[in-house]
Enzyme design. Structure first.
Site, PDB file in Angstrom:
ATOM      1  N   ASP A  89       0.825  -1.213   0.000  1.00 21.37           N
ATOM      2  CA  ASP A  89       0.000   0.000   0.000  1.00 21.37           C
ATOM      3  C   ASP A  89       0.859   1.262   0.000  1.00 21.37           C
ATOM      4  O   ASP A  89       1.968   1.269   0.522  1.00 21.37           O
ATOM      5  CB  ASP A  89      -0.912  -0.025   1.245  1.00 21.37           C
ATOM      6  N   HIS A 143       2.303   3.484  -9.056  1.00 25.72           N
ATOM      7  CA  HIS A 143       2.159   2.032  -9.262  1.00 25.72           C
ATOM      8  C   HIS A 143       3.363   1.479 -10.037  1.00 25.72           C
ATOM      9  O   HIS A 143       3.848   0.392  -9.765  1.00 25.72           O
ATOM     10  CB  HIS A 143       0.864   1.719 -10.014  1.00 25.72           C
ATOM     11  N   LEU A 149      10.445 -20.924  -4.455  1.00 23.15           N
ATOM     12  CA  LEU A 149       9.577 -19.923  -3.815  1.00 23.15           C
ATOM     13  C   LEU A 149       8.246 -19.916  -4.554  1.00 23.15           C
ATOM     14  O   LEU A 149       8.217 -19.850  -5.785  1.00 23.15           O
ATOM     15  CB  LEU A 149      10.217 -18.525  -3.909  1.00 23.15           C
TER      16      LEU A 149
HETATM   17  C1  IPE Z   1      -5.481  -2.684  -0.075  1.00 18.68           C
HETATM   18  O1  IPE Z   1      -5.124  -1.356  -0.262  1.00 18.68           O
HETATM   19  C2  IPE Z   1      -5.448  -3.433  -1.368  1.00 18.68           C
HETATM   20  C3  IPE Z   1      -4.129  -3.600  -1.963  1.00 18.68           C
HETATM   21  C4  IPE Z   1      -2.989  -3.249  -1.441  1.00 18.68           C
HETATM   22  C5  IPE Z   1      -4.122  -4.237  -3.247  1.00 18.68           C
HETATM   23  P1  IPE Z   1      -6.240  -0.220  -0.462  1.00 18.68           P
HETATM   24  O2  IPE Z   1      -5.501   1.060  -0.621  1.00 18.68           O
HETATM   25  O3  IPE Z   1      -7.165  -0.599  -1.547  1.00 18.68           O
HETATM   26  O4  IPE Z   1      -7.012  -0.292   0.928  1.00 18.68           O
HETATM   27  P2  IPE Z   1      -7.873   0.810   1.686  1.00 18.68           P
HETATM   28  O5  IPE Z   1      -8.873   1.331   0.701  1.00 18.68           O
HETATM   29  O6  IPE Z   1      -6.927   1.879   2.129  1.00 18.68           O
HETATM   30  O7  IPE Z   1      -8.466   0.075   2.844  1.00 18.68           O
HETATM   31  C1  IPE Z   2      -1.521   0.286  -3.363  1.00 15.27           C
HETATM   32  O1  IPE Z   2      -1.361   1.665  -3.405  1.00 15.27           O
HETATM   33  C2  IPE Z   2      -1.809  -0.315  -4.709  1.00 15.27           C
HETATM   34  C3  IPE Z   2      -3.208  -0.713  -4.918  1.00 15.27           C
HETATM   35  C4  IPE Z   2      -4.122  -0.731  -3.992  1.00 15.27           C
HETATM   36  C5  IPE Z   2      -3.594  -1.138  -6.243  1.00 15.27           C
HETATM   37  P1  IPE Z   2      -2.572   2.672  -3.382  1.00 15.27           P
HETATM   38  O2  IPE Z   2      -2.952   2.978  -4.795  1.00 15.27           O
HETATM   39  O3  IPE Z   2      -3.672   2.188  -2.530  1.00 15.27           O
HETATM   40  O4  IPE Z   2      -1.886   3.951  -2.726  1.00 15.27           O
HETATM   41  P2  IPE Z   2      -2.501   4.948  -1.654  1.00 15.27           P
HETATM   42  O5  IPE Z   2      -3.045   4.144  -0.528  1.00 15.27           O
HETATM   43  O6  IPE Z   2      -3.577   5.723  -2.372  1.00 15.27           O
HETATM   44  O7  IPE Z   2      -1.358   5.799  -1.249  1.00 15.27           O
HETATM   45 MG    MG Z   3      -4.068   2.397  -0.556  1.00 17.51          MG
END
Ligand code: IPE
Ligand code: IPE
Ligand code: MG
Length: 257
Positions: free
Chosen positions: A35, A52, A146
């Protein structure tokens, strides 16, 4: 007031790797909620898809770190079922990055002995992304050093609903009696059927929630929340989490004096 420095702040990746090897048991299964890509991009005034893209490099480093540490299963939460609700441009960018990641990494993954599996509702993937998934899974199926579980279009509640439906169908067909249903009956019908439960779950970017990831499987998993945003996470941070894990006392409800 200055922040309290982390015990391992000064240690390099190699020092941490040496330390975790001496410390003892390496977690067999490490799961990561990757995240913070969006915040990483925002801090640099960049569009979210570039966050990303940077996150893809972190995946490579963490896979190499898992191989070096001797982790057997690495589960990465890459795209949740709820993430389909993000703007179409972001979802499109994530699907393209999945294809790109596979195209770039498949040879190296195969050569390094990584078996890739992709877990989730794959029927929703774009056709090119689905083809890329099929390719990497097929080309790495013979490996065993792995196991890399990529969770894509995955939600834990949906996974449990799917399992409950399968169990109900078996009961309706008369092949399973309700009082035969136990933990294993459920575990065997999850995407993770042949994986041990995670020993360690890492969430990056400091969020203190599970966000619908592996709810059944993490019943006794050790949690490690890292403040680091996913694109800045790498093998050093993975080793730091493993060293912290090694000092935990896993009691499973029992008394261990
Ligand atoms: C969780 O992250 C999903 C992934 C890392 C793929 P999100 O960014 O979607 O989660 P919330 O919305 O903060 O709970
Ligand atoms: C995690 O990063 C990747 C996915 C959930 C696909 P985020 O896109 O959720 O990044 P933040 O949480 O907005 O910083
Ligand atoms: Mg996120």
């Amino acid at each position: 007031m200055t922040a309290r420095p982390s015990v391992h702040q000064a240690a390099t990746a190699d020092e941490l790797l040496a330390r975790l090897r001496v410390h003892g048991a390496v977690p067999r299964h490490v799961a990561i909620i990757m995240d913070g890509n969006g915040r990483w991009a925002r801090e640099r005034l960049l569009p979210r898809p570039l966050g990303h893209r940077s996150g893809m490099k972190a995946v490579r480093d963490v896979v190499e770190g898992a191989l070096a540490a001797g982790v057997e299963y690495l589960s990465l939460f890459a795209f949740s079922q709820e993430n389909w609700q993000r703007p179409a441009t972001e979802v499109g960018a994530l699907m393209s990055l999945l294809e790109e990641y596979i195209a770039r990494e498949v040879d190296e993954l195969r050569e390094q002995g990584v078996r890739v599996r992709v877990l989730g509702d794959l029927a929703r993937l774009t056709p090119p992304a689905a083809r890329a998934v099929e390719r990497v899974v097929g080309e790495t199926a013979g490996n065993s050093r792995l196991t890399l579980n990529l969770f894509i279009s995955y939600g834990s509640r949906a996974e449990l609903v799917r399992a409950v439906r399968a169990i109900a169908a078996d009961v309706a067909a008369g092949t399973l009696a309700p009082d035969e249903i136990d933990d294993a009956t459920i575990a065997q019908r999850l995407y993770t059927a042949d994986c041990p439960d995670p020993d360690l779950l890492i969430r990056t970017s400091g969020e203190l929630r599970i966000s619908n990831f592996l709810l059944w499987q993490i019943a006794y998993t050790e949690l490690f929340i890292s403040p680091v945003l996913w694109p800045d996470f790498g093998r050093r941070e993975l080793f730091e989490a493993i060293v912290a894990y090694q000092s935990r006392d896993r009691r499973f409800g029992r008394v261990t004096v």
